[in-house]
Design an enzyme around this catalytic site. Structure first.
Site, PDB file in Angstrom:
ATOM      1  N   LYS A 126       0.797  -1.236   0.000  1.00 37.65           N
ATOM      2  CA  LYS A 126       0.000   0.000   0.000  1.00 37.65           C
ATOM      3  C   LYS A 126       0.826   1.281   0.000  1.00 37.65           C
ATOM      4  O   LYS A 126       0.351   2.320  -0.454  1.00 37.65           O
ATOM      5  CB  LYS A 126      -0.926   0.020   1.217  1.00 37.65           C
ATOM      6  CG  LYS A 126      -2.031  -0.995   1.129  1.00 37.65           C
ATOM      7  CD  LYS A 126      -2.917  -0.944   2.329  1.00 37.65           C
ATOM      8  CE  LYS A 126      -3.956  -2.036   2.244  1.00 37.65           C
ATOM      9  NZ  LYS A 126      -4.900  -2.000   3.344  1.00 37.65           N
ATOM     10  N   ASP A 137      -9.876   2.450   2.593  1.00 34.24           N
ATOM     11  CA  ASP A 137      -9.804   1.856   3.942  1.00 34.24           C
ATOM     12  C   ASP A 137     -10.354   2.800   5.008  1.00 34.24           C
ATOM     13  O   ASP A 137     -11.005   2.373   5.953  1.00 34.24           O
ATOM     14  CB  ASP A 137      -8.359   1.491   4.289  1.00 34.24           C
ATOM     15  CG  ASP A 137      -7.921   0.179   3.667  1.00 34.24           C
ATOM     16  OD1 ASP A 137      -8.790  -0.650   3.331  1.00 34.24           O
ATOM     17  OD2 ASP A 137      -6.702  -0.020   3.517  1.00 34.24           O
TER      18      ASP A 137
END
Ligand code: NAP
Length: 261
Positions: free
Chosen positions: A65, A101
């Site tokens: 990420k 997220d």
């Protein structure tokens, strides 16, 4: 007949849950789209493949990420502030990074309570922890951060305006909410619980979803605490991905039902 569209995910440890939710969403909306989870080592080559094959969207999981950011053509300002990308959208060969997220984490918490004013301990300082901390701060929580590697907790706390708690002192609240955003509890990493639940009035959210009933969730439940498992954040972050990939609202009930199987 419509040409099928491909979406998927890139990670070191693929999970079937993303495919279950996204494929259920496509079925619910009558789209001839397909979602495939890819286990990869070479991120750059996978992104080249995304461009070459015209893959529309990819979810990005650990440990990619952070390292993905310089490999993209553009990054959404929110994702840039968080410093982590978990979603890539292919717009005609140009790859745009997003972060869903933080949306997933805040919506999962907000299913249970209002976040504003709550004392929230975030465990971790990796990509997911950054998104969780950012999200709950945006919603007005009082945030503390503890991480096994203290320097990373300090850096993140300074960056977002949170407090730091020493890793050895994390159990000593009182906390309204504790969010495990480390990989501890994950079967492939370390199955032990990263937090001792010493209050029954604390809400414990574990974002780990492999397994769904982590040691932390089990211990918190046994202590009488309210628990939120990793599938709630997973559902809501996937719903946001669906919106980004298809431009449609997510069929949340169908996606939720797919997670329960
Ligand atoms: P990451 O960037 O690699 O960060 C890992 C974090 O976990 C670091 O803070 C690391 O601490 C800590 N850690 C690792 N092993 C540990 C251990 N044995 N004890 C204590 N701390 C440990 O990973 P990530 O992308 O943030 O993902 C973290 C977890 O969240 C993964 O399990 C992932 O599957 C899950 N996740 C769930 C969702 C959801 O939707 N439910 C979304 C995103 C991520 P150090 O800094 O000390 O190494």
């Amino acid at each position: 007949m419509a040409i099928p569209v491909l979406c998927g995910s890139l990670s070191k440890f693929a999970s079937p849950l993303g495919a279950a939710m996204h494929n259920a969403a496509y079925r619910a909306q009558g789209l001839s789209w397909h979602y495939v989870p890819f286990e990869i080592d070479d991120l750059r080559a996978a992104l080249d493949a995304m461009r070459t094959l015209g893959i529309r969207g990819l979810g990005i999981s650990m440990p990619f990420k952070l390292e993905i950011m310089p490999l993209l053509d553009d990054v959404d300002p929110l994702a840039a502030r968080i410093g982590a990308v978990n979603t890539v959208v292919n717009e005609g060969g140009r790859l745009f990074g997003h972060n869903t997220d933080w949306v997933g984490a805040t919506r999962a918490l907000e299913e249970q309570m209002a976040v504003s004013g709550k004392r929230i301990l975030v465990l971790g300082a990796g990509g997911a922890a950054r998104a969780v901390a950012f999200g709950v701060l945006e919603r007005g929580a009082r945030v503390s951060i503890a991480n096994r590697t203290q320097a990373k907790a300090t850096a993140l706390a300074e960056e977002v305006g949170a407090e730091v708690v020493a890793w050895a002192e994390r159990h000593d609240g009182p906390w309204d909410v504790v969010v495990n955003a480390t990989s501890a509890g994950m079967s492939e990493v370390d199955p032990t619980a990263p937090f001792d639940v010493r209050q029954d009035d604390v809400m414990v959210m574990d974002i780990v979803y492999k397994p769904l009933d982590t040691e932390l969730v089990r211990a918190a439940r046994a202590a009488g605490a309210t628990t939120i498992r990793g599938d709630r954040m997973l559902l809501h972050q996937a719903a946001r991905q669906h919106e980004l990939y298809t431009g449609r609202d997510a069929p949340l009930a169908a996606m939720d039902a797919a997670l329960a199987i």
